[in-house]
Design an enzyme around this catalytic site. Sequence first.
Site, PDB file in Angstrom:
ATOM      1  N   GLU A 109      35.194  15.474 -15.094  1.00  0.00           N
ATOM      2  CA  GLU A 109      36.125  15.097 -16.149  1.00  0.00           C
ATOM      3  C   GLU A 109      35.969  16.001 -17.371  1.00  0.00           C
ATOM      4  OE1 GLU A 109      37.296  10.536 -15.415  1.00  0.00           O
ATOM      5  OE2 GLU A 109      35.619  10.824 -16.782  1.00  0.00           O
ATOM      6  N   CYS A 173      20.782   7.421 -18.678  1.00  0.00           N
ATOM      7  CA  CYS A 173      20.862   6.686 -19.937  1.00  0.00           C
ATOM      8  C   CYS A 173      21.564   5.355 -19.673  1.00  0.00           C
ATOM      9  CB  CYS A 173      21.628   7.492 -20.982  1.00  0.00           C
ATOM     10  SG  CYS A 173      20.823   9.046 -21.441  1.00  0.00           S
ATOM     11  N   GLU A 221      23.822  16.708 -17.757  1.00  0.00           N
ATOM     12  CA  GLU A 221      22.858  17.196 -18.750  1.00  0.00           C
ATOM     13  C   GLU A 221      22.834  18.715 -18.668  1.00  0.00           C
ATOM     14  OE1 GLU A 221      20.509  18.544 -21.158  1.00  0.00           O
ATOM     15  OE2 GLU A 221      20.413  16.356 -21.329  1.00  0.00           O
ATOM     16  N   ASN A 275      19.242   8.566 -30.547  1.00  0.00           N
ATOM     17  CA  ASN A 275      19.587   7.170 -30.244  1.00  0.00           C
ATOM     18  C   ASN A 275      18.526   6.128 -30.585  1.00  0.00           C
ATOM     19  OD1 ASN A 275      22.028   8.181 -29.188  1.00  0.00           O
ATOM     20  ND2 ASN A 275      21.038   8.535 -27.212  1.00  0.00           N
ATOM     21  N   ASN A 351      30.669   2.884 -27.032  1.00  0.00           N
ATOM     22  CA  ASN A 351      31.949   2.652 -26.377  1.00  0.00           C
ATOM     23  C   ASN A 351      31.735   1.826 -25.119  1.00  0.00           C
ATOM     24  OD1 ASN A 351      33.710   4.356 -28.123  1.00  0.00           O
ATOM     25  ND2 ASN A 351      32.313   5.960 -27.420  1.00  0.00           N
ATOM     26  N   CYS A 394      32.988   8.901 -25.770  1.00  0.00           N
ATOM     27  CA  CYS A 394      31.587   9.238 -25.509  1.00  0.00           C
ATOM     28  C   CYS A 394      30.923   8.171 -24.644  1.00  0.00           C
ATOM     29  CB  CYS A 394      30.863   9.356 -26.843  1.00  0.00           C
ATOM     30  SG  CYS A 394      29.108   9.740 -26.704  1.00  0.00           S
TER      31      CYS A 394
END
Length: 402
Positions: A109, A173, A221, A275, A351, A394
């Site tokens: 994508e 993640c 990644e 994060n 999101n 995201c």
Amino acid sequence: MESFPQFDPATPTTSENVENHLFGLSLQQLEKFIERNRLEQYRSRQIWHALYQQRVSSLQEITSLPQSVREGLVHSGYSVGLPQIAQTFVSDDGTERYLIACADGETVETVWMPNGDDGEMGDGSEAANEEESAGCKPRPSTTEAQIPAAQEPIPYRRATICVSSQVGCAVNCQFCLTAKLGMRRNLTAGEIAGQVAAVLNRHQVRIGRDRINLVFMGMGEPFLNYDHFMAAVHLLVEGMGIPESRMTVSTSGILPGIERFATEALRPKLALSLNASNDTIRESMMPITRKWKIEDLLRAMCSIPLRPRERLTFEYVLLGGVNDRMEDARELVALLRRAKLAAKVNLIVWNPGPDIPYRMPSPDDVAAFQKCLIDGGIPAFLRRPRGRDIYAACGQLKRTLE
């Protein structure tokens, strides 16, 4: 007059089905290709220009080559091999998500964001200056309802393309939909740069006149596909003419990759997906922390020679009740001030995605978190969510077809 012998195979790549694709070859590889097949050496420059500046889709479009050479290439099984947009999904806010088909049947994508998402603000680049001159301001909160709907492609002063580097991702993640795919394979340099070329062609972008930014923040990644990623960067800079200062690569924290990246003469800007303000919270959502701790990553980032006015970016996905508390904000301020890095923070409101066990933070908590960072001397900006309604934002990329 040039003869046209049977062509030798081109340099092998990650996918065995793309070994006869010319898109993705460097100029040096094209020169060797031309030499092996006893054509005039200047033909390599002609092909290079056609592939990366004209962004041709077929060999017959390379009209600088004689017809006999073009036909010989096709007869020998060669093609441009530019990735194709298989499906397009258009958001109410003008964002477009593309399902891009690879030669072996895999798909990845790519996302087009007209007028960007304010991600470059404060990083010291030309792109940041454009955002600031356009009147962009740090936002305490933004919702999809605040963004006007677009039935047709909207006009843009600048645009950002979000690029994938792998089919799937191995980092796992916990807040990211791409992790649900697992790791399928690396993309080749041609498949990475080809996403950009396909989207530029769709929007008839003129490099050098239209303002285009690239973020390597899609599926995968990048630093776990380091060689192909950096080869793609060289194609985009040296071939297509997109300055590396208009590119940002995001890593989850691959320490050897950051150390290699620090030695590159030609490199994009760097963003670390942080994060959390400590290893315990970070490990709960990013298992990779078990291998490389935050302090180790910060030390490695200190070794990166920055351009004048450049700032490193720390991305911080805000998860309601997990890492969005005032104690988290204060600890983050202390962490970054202790590191003494030229840096800024991009706050990203999580999101949502199906079967992901988190919740969005409240707008008040987001605003308070941002204010705490700014009051502590840490530049902090809120990235606008783009394309949530089509799973283009995201952490939402998962080859969703509906």
